[in-house]
Design a protein around this motif. Structure first.
Motif, short mmCIF file in Angstrom:
data_model
loop_
_atom_site.label_atom_id
_atom_site.label_comp_id
_atom_site.label_asym_id
_atom_site.label_seq_id
_atom_site.Cartn_x
_atom_site.Cartn_y
_atom_site.Cartn_z
N LEU A 173 0.82 -1.20 0.00
CA LEU A 173 0.00 0.00 0.00
C LEU A 173 0.86 1.26 0.00
O LEU A 173 0.62 2.19 -0.78
N ALA A 199 -6.00 -2.96 4.73
CA ALA A 199 -5.14 -3.76 3.84
C ALA A 199 -4.75 -5.08 4.47
O ALA A 199 -4.45 -6.05 3.76
N THR A 204 -8.15 -9.53 1.66
CA THR A 204 -8.05 -8.27 0.93
C THR A 204 -7.24 -8.43 -0.35
O THR A 204 -7.65 -7.94 -1.41
#
Length: 246
Positions: A173, A199, A204
Motif C-alpha cells: 500500500l 489492507a 483483501t
C-alpha cells in the motif's frame, strides 16, 4: 474521528455486507473511493459536502470493511456491474431512488457502469482521475504500463500477486501510494492508519486482484457490448484530473 456527524452502518447488499456512512442534508450524493483506499479518502471534503448534500459513502466490495466476496473463473463477482448493483442497494437502503455521484479511480469505473446500467438512478456524475478502462487497455503504451504497473501485476494468475501482497500488505500500500508525485505526505496519518488496517484484513489481497482481473476480462466484455450497441452516457458529466496526472 474521520467523519464527525456521520452515522456508520453495515448495509446488506446483493453479495454481502457493505460498510457505509451517511450524513448531511439536501440532495443525495454518493461517494465512491479508489484503489487501494476506502471511504476514508473523503474525510477532508465530506463535512463540507454535507452542508449542501445528504452524503452517502461506502466501501466497495472487497475494500475497507465491506465483504470480501468469493469469486469465480470469470471474475463475475468483481465486475463493475456487480459493484454498481451494490451501490444501488445502498442508496435504496437510505431511501434514495435517484442520486448524484462523485467518484474517484476504481470508484469512477463503478460509477460509469452504474450510470450505464441504471440510467434512471443517476442524476449526474463527477469523476476524478479516470479514463475509460477499454480505452486505456486498447491504447496501452510503455509509459502507461510503467506508471500503472499495478494494473498488470494484479491481473496475473493466482496465487502469485496475492502471496506477494500478503507477505507485507502495508508495504504494498505504501509503495503504491507513496511513489506518486505527492508521496505519502498528501495523506493524513488518520487516513493512512485506516488504509493500513483494512489492507491487513484477511482476503483483501485476493479481492484487490479480482477487482483488476475483472477489469481486463468481464468488464471489457460489457464495455465492448456498449460500444457495439452505440450506448453512451446521457447524464450531465464532468471529469477532472490532477495536473500531474498520476
Amino acid at each position: 474521528m474521520l467523519f464527525n456527524g456521520f452515522k456508520t452502518i453495515d448495509v446488506i447488499g446483493p453479495a454481502g455486507s457493505l460498510r457505509t456512512s451517511m450524513g448531511g442534508r439536501g440532495a443525495p450524493l454518493l461517494l465512491l473511493h479508489g484503489h487501494p483506499q476506502t471511504q476514508a479518502m473523503w474525510h477532508r471534503v465530506a463535512g463540507a459536502l454535507s452542508q449542501s448534500f445528504t452524503v452517502v459513502m461506502m466501501d466497495l466490495r472487497g475494500y475497507g470493511d465491506s465483504a470480501r466476496v468469493a469469486s469465480d473463473a470469470e471474475h463475475t463477482p468483481y465486475a463493475k456491474r456487480a459493484m454498481a448493483q451494490d451501490a444501488v442497494a445502498v442508496m435504496r437502503h437510505y431511501g434514495f431512488d435517484r442520486f448524484q455521484v462523485l467518484a474517484h479511480d476504481r470508484g469512477a469505473r463503478v460509477a460509469h457502469r452504474l450510470a450505464q446500467d441504471h440510467t434512471d438512478k443517476v442524476e449526474r456524475l463527477m469523476l476524478l482521475d479516470i479514463a475509460p478502462t477499454l480505452g486505456m487497455y486498447d491504447n496501452t503504451s510503455d509509459a502507461f504500463a510503467r506508471a500503472y504497473w499495478h494494473w498488470f501485476f494484479l491481473i496475473q494468475p493466482p496465487p502469485l500477486p496475492e502471496v506477494l501482497i500478503e507477505s507485507d500488505p502495508v508495504r504494498y500500500l505504501r509503495h503504491l501510494m507513496g511513489h506518486r508525485h505527492a508521496g505519502l505526505a498528501a495523506f493524513s496519518p488518520e487516513a493512512m492508519a485506516e488504509y493500513e488496517r483494512c489492507a491487513q484484513i484477511p482476503g483483501t489481497a485476493t479481492s484487490l486482484c479480482e477487482d483488476y482481473r475483472a477489469s481486463t476480462t468481464i468488464d471489457l466484455v460489457h464495455d465492448r457490448a456498449d460500444v457495439a450497441a452505440g450506448r453512451k452516457l446521457k447524464h450531465p458529466l464532468r471529469v477532472l484530473w490532477g495536473a500531474p496526472g498520476l
